[in-house]
Design a protein around this motif. Structure first.
Motif, PDB file in Angstrom:
ATOM      1  N   VAL A  46       0.835  -1.206   0.000  1.00  0.00           N
ATOM      2  CA  VAL A  46       0.000   0.000   0.000  1.00  0.00           C
ATOM      3  C   VAL A  46       0.868   1.254   0.000  1.00  0.00           C
ATOM      4  O   VAL A  46       0.626   2.187  -0.777  1.00  0.00           O
ATOM      5  CB  VAL A  46      -0.971  -0.023   1.209  1.00  0.00           C
ATOM      6  N   VAL A  47       1.878   1.294   0.860  1.00  0.00           N
ATOM      7  CA  VAL A  47       2.763   2.462   0.920  1.00  0.00           C
ATOM      8  C   VAL A  47       3.529   2.625  -0.386  1.00  0.00           C
ATOM      9  O   VAL A  47       3.652   3.744  -0.911  1.00  0.00           O
ATOM     10  CB  VAL A  47       3.729   2.343   2.117  1.00  0.00           C
ATOM     11  N   GLY A  48       4.031   1.538  -0.938  1.00  0.00           N
ATOM     12  CA  GLY A  48       4.745   1.607  -2.212  1.00  0.00           C
ATOM     13  C   GLY A  48       3.852   2.085  -3.342  1.00  0.00           C
ATOM     14  O   GLY A  48       4.280   2.894  -4.175  1.00  0.00           O
ATOM     15  N   SER A  49       2.629   1.611  -3.386  1.00  0.00           N
ATOM     16  CA  SER A  49       1.693   2.057  -4.420  1.00  0.00           C
ATOM     17  C   SER A  49       1.381   3.542  -4.275  1.00  0.00           C
ATOM     18  O   SER A  49       1.343   4.274  -5.270  1.00  0.00           O
ATOM     19  CB  SER A  49       0.388   1.259  -4.341  1.00  0.00           C
ATOM     20  N   PHE A  50       1.171   3.988  -3.037  1.00  0.00           N
ATOM     21  CA  PHE A  50       0.888   5.404  -2.799  1.00  0.00           C
ATOM     22  C   PHE A  50       2.061   6.268  -3.249  1.00  0.00           C
ATOM     23  O   PHE A  50       1.872   7.279  -3.949  1.00  0.00           O
ATOM     24  CB  PHE A  50       0.593   5.636  -1.318  1.00  0.00           C
ATOM     25  N   LEU A  51       3.272   5.884  -2.870  1.00  0.00           N
ATOM     26  CA  LEU A  51       4.443   6.656  -3.274  1.00  0.00           C
ATOM     27  C   LEU A  51       4.618   6.665  -4.788  1.00  0.00           C
ATOM     28  O   LEU A  51       4.982   7.692  -5.369  1.00  0.00           O
ATOM     29  CB  LEU A  51       5.704   6.105  -2.600  1.00  0.00           C
ATOM     30  N   SER A  52       4.359   5.560  -5.431  1.00  0.00           N
ATOM     31  CA  SER A  52       4.463   5.494  -6.894  1.00  0.00           C
ATOM     32  C   SER A  52       3.467   6.435  -7.558  1.00  0.00           C
ATOM     33  O   SER A  52       3.823   7.156  -8.493  1.00  0.00           O
ATOM     34  CB  SER A  52       4.215   4.069  -7.376  1.00  0.00           C
ATOM     35  N   VAL A  53       2.235   6.431  -7.080  1.00  0.00           N
ATOM     36  CA  VAL A  53       1.210   7.309  -7.657  1.00  0.00           C
ATOM     37  C   VAL A  53       1.603   8.769  -7.464  1.00  0.00           C
ATOM     38  O   VAL A  53       1.488   9.589  -8.389  1.00  0.00           O
ATOM     39  CB  VAL A  53      -0.173   7.005  -7.034  1.00  0.00           C
ATOM     40  N   MET A  76       4.618  10.047  -7.068  1.00  0.00           N
ATOM     41  CA  MET A  76       5.781  10.370  -7.912  1.00  0.00           C
ATOM     42  C   MET A  76       5.381  10.496  -9.372  1.00  0.00           C
ATOM     43  O   MET A  76       5.854  11.393 -10.082  1.00  0.00           O
ATOM     44  CB  MET A  76       6.868   9.306  -7.730  1.00  0.00           C
ATOM     45  N   ILE A  77       4.512   9.639  -9.849  1.00  0.00           N
ATOM     46  CA  ILE A  77       4.067   9.713 -11.245  1.00  0.00           C
ATOM     47  C   ILE A  77       3.310  11.006 -11.488  1.00  0.00           C
ATOM     48  O   ILE A  77       3.546  11.701 -12.488  1.00  0.00           O
ATOM     49  CB  ILE A  77       3.195   8.476 -11.593  1.00  0.00           C
ATOM     50  N   ARG A  78       2.413  11.375 -10.574  1.00  0.00           N
ATOM     51  CA  ARG A  78       1.663  12.632 -10.735  1.00  0.00           C
ATOM     52  C   ARG A  78       2.588  13.841 -10.681  1.00  0.00           C
ATOM     53  O   ARG A  78       2.399  14.802 -11.423  1.00  0.00           O
ATOM     54  CB  ARG A  78       0.586  12.749  -9.659  1.00  0.00           C
ATOM     55  N   SER A  79       3.577  13.795  -9.807  1.00  0.00           N
ATOM     56  CA  SER A  79       4.526  14.906  -9.693  1.00  0.00           C
ATOM     57  C   SER A  79       5.328  15.055 -10.981  1.00  0.00           C
ATOM     58  O   SER A  79       5.534  16.181 -11.465  1.00  0.00           O
ATOM     59  CB  SER A  79       5.461  14.671  -8.509  1.00  0.00           C
ATOM     60  N   ASN A  80       5.770  13.958 -11.548  1.00  0.00           N
ATOM     61  CA  ASN A  80       6.541  14.017 -12.795  1.00  0.00           C
ATOM     62  C   ASN A  80       5.682  14.499 -13.957  1.00  0.00           C
ATOM     63  O   ASN A  80       6.166  15.204 -14.840  1.00  0.00           O
ATOM     64  CB  ASN A  80       7.151  12.652 -13.114  1.00  0.00           C
ATOM     65  N   ARG A  81       4.404  14.133 -13.975  1.00  0.00           N
ATOM     66  CA  ARG A  81       3.505  14.617 -15.031  1.00  0.00           C
ATOM     67  C   ARG A  81       3.335  16.128 -14.950  1.00  0.00           C
ATOM     68  O   ARG A  81       3.333  16.820 -15.963  1.00  0.00           O
ATOM     69  CB  ARG A  81       2.137  13.941 -14.924  1.00  0.00           C
ATOM     70  N   LYS A  82       3.190  16.650 -13.721  1.00  0.00           N
ATOM     71  CA  LYS A  82       3.047  18.096 -13.552  1.00  0.00           C
ATOM     72  C   LYS A  82       4.313  18.821 -14.003  1.00  0.00           C
ATOM     73  O   LYS A  82       4.236  19.857 -14.657  1.00  0.00           O
ATOM     74  CB  LYS A  82       2.739  18.432 -12.089  1.00  0.00           C
ATOM     75  N   LYS A  83       5.463  18.276 -13.651  1.00  0.00           N
ATOM     76  CA  LYS A  83       6.728  18.898 -14.061  1.00  0.00           C
ATOM     77  C   LYS A  83       6.868  18.881 -15.583  1.00  0.00           C
ATOM     78  O   LYS A  83       7.305  19.851 -16.181  1.00  0.00           O
ATOM     79  CB  LYS A  83       7.914  18.178 -13.424  1.00  0.00           C
ATOM     80  N   ALA A  84       6.504  17.764 -16.196  1.00  0.00           N
ATOM     81  CA  ALA A  84       6.600  17.664 -17.647  1.00  0.00           C
ATOM     82  C   ALA A  84       5.642  18.637 -18.327  1.00  0.00           C
ATOM     83  O   ALA A  84       5.984  19.266 -19.336  1.00  0.00           O
ATOM     84  CB  ALA A  84       6.314  16.231 -18.093  1.00  0.00           C
ATOM     85  N   LEU A  85       4.452  18.781 -17.786  1.00  0.00           N
ATOM     86  CA  LEU A  85       3.475  19.719 -18.338  1.00  0.00           C
ATOM     87  C   LEU A  85       3.963  21.157 -18.215  1.00  0.00           C
ATOM     88  O   LEU A  85       3.842  21.943 -19.154  1.00  0.00           O
ATOM     89  CB  LEU A  85       2.125  19.553 -17.633  1.00  0.00           C
ATOM     90  N   LYS A  86       4.559  21.520 -17.093  1.00  0.00           N
ATOM     91  CA  LYS A  86       5.099  22.862 -16.905  1.00  0.00           C
ATOM     92  C   LYS A  86       6.254  23.117 -17.869  1.00  0.00           C
ATOM     93  O   LYS A  86       6.381  24.202 -18.430  1.00  0.00           O
ATOM     94  CB  LYS A  86       5.568  23.065 -15.468  1.00  0.00           C
ATOM     95  N   ALA A  87       7.112  22.125 -18.040  1.00  0.00           N
ATOM     96  CA  ALA A  87       8.233  22.285 -18.964  1.00  0.00           C
ATOM     97  C   ALA A  87       7.731  22.430 -20.393  1.00  0.00           C
ATOM     98  O   ALA A  87       8.272  23.235 -21.175  1.00  0.00           O
ATOM     99  CB  ALA A  87       9.167  21.076 -18.859  1.00  0.00           C
TER     100      ALA A  87
END
Length: 88
Positions: A61-68, A70-81
């Motif tokens: 559960v903790v690993g899945s939460f952290l993965s989600v 991190m994926i959302r954070s990287n998507r936001k960074k990519a969208l801003k870039a």
């Protein structure tokens, strides 16, 4: 008021589970197999299986939460870039 009631309920549940598990793992091996108290507890092999299963489940559960996250954070960074490149 409700938060104190919930806190008290959680404390009671945690104390009960801790006491049950402690009696099961530390005291019951010294009680005879045919004693009636043995019927109140599952076989001793589950004293290891249950915590292992709970640890594996919690880790998943903790690993899945952290993965989600991190994926959302990287998507936001990519969208801003991507928006930054379009603006220039």
């Amino acid at each position: 008021m409700l938060d104190r009631l919930v806190g008290l309920a959680m404390l009671i549940v945690a104390t009960t589970v801790f006491s049950y598990y402690t009696i099961w793992t530390l005291l019951m091996p010294f009680v005879d197999e045919d004693h009636f108290l043995q019927s109140l507890f599952p076989p001793r092999v589950w004293a290891i299986r249950i915590p292992v299963i709970l640890i594996l489940l919690a880790s998943a559960v903790v690993g899945s939460f952290l993965s989600v996250v991190m994926i959302r954070s990287n998507r936001k960074k990519a969208l801003k870039a991507k928006q930054g490149k379009k603006a220039s």
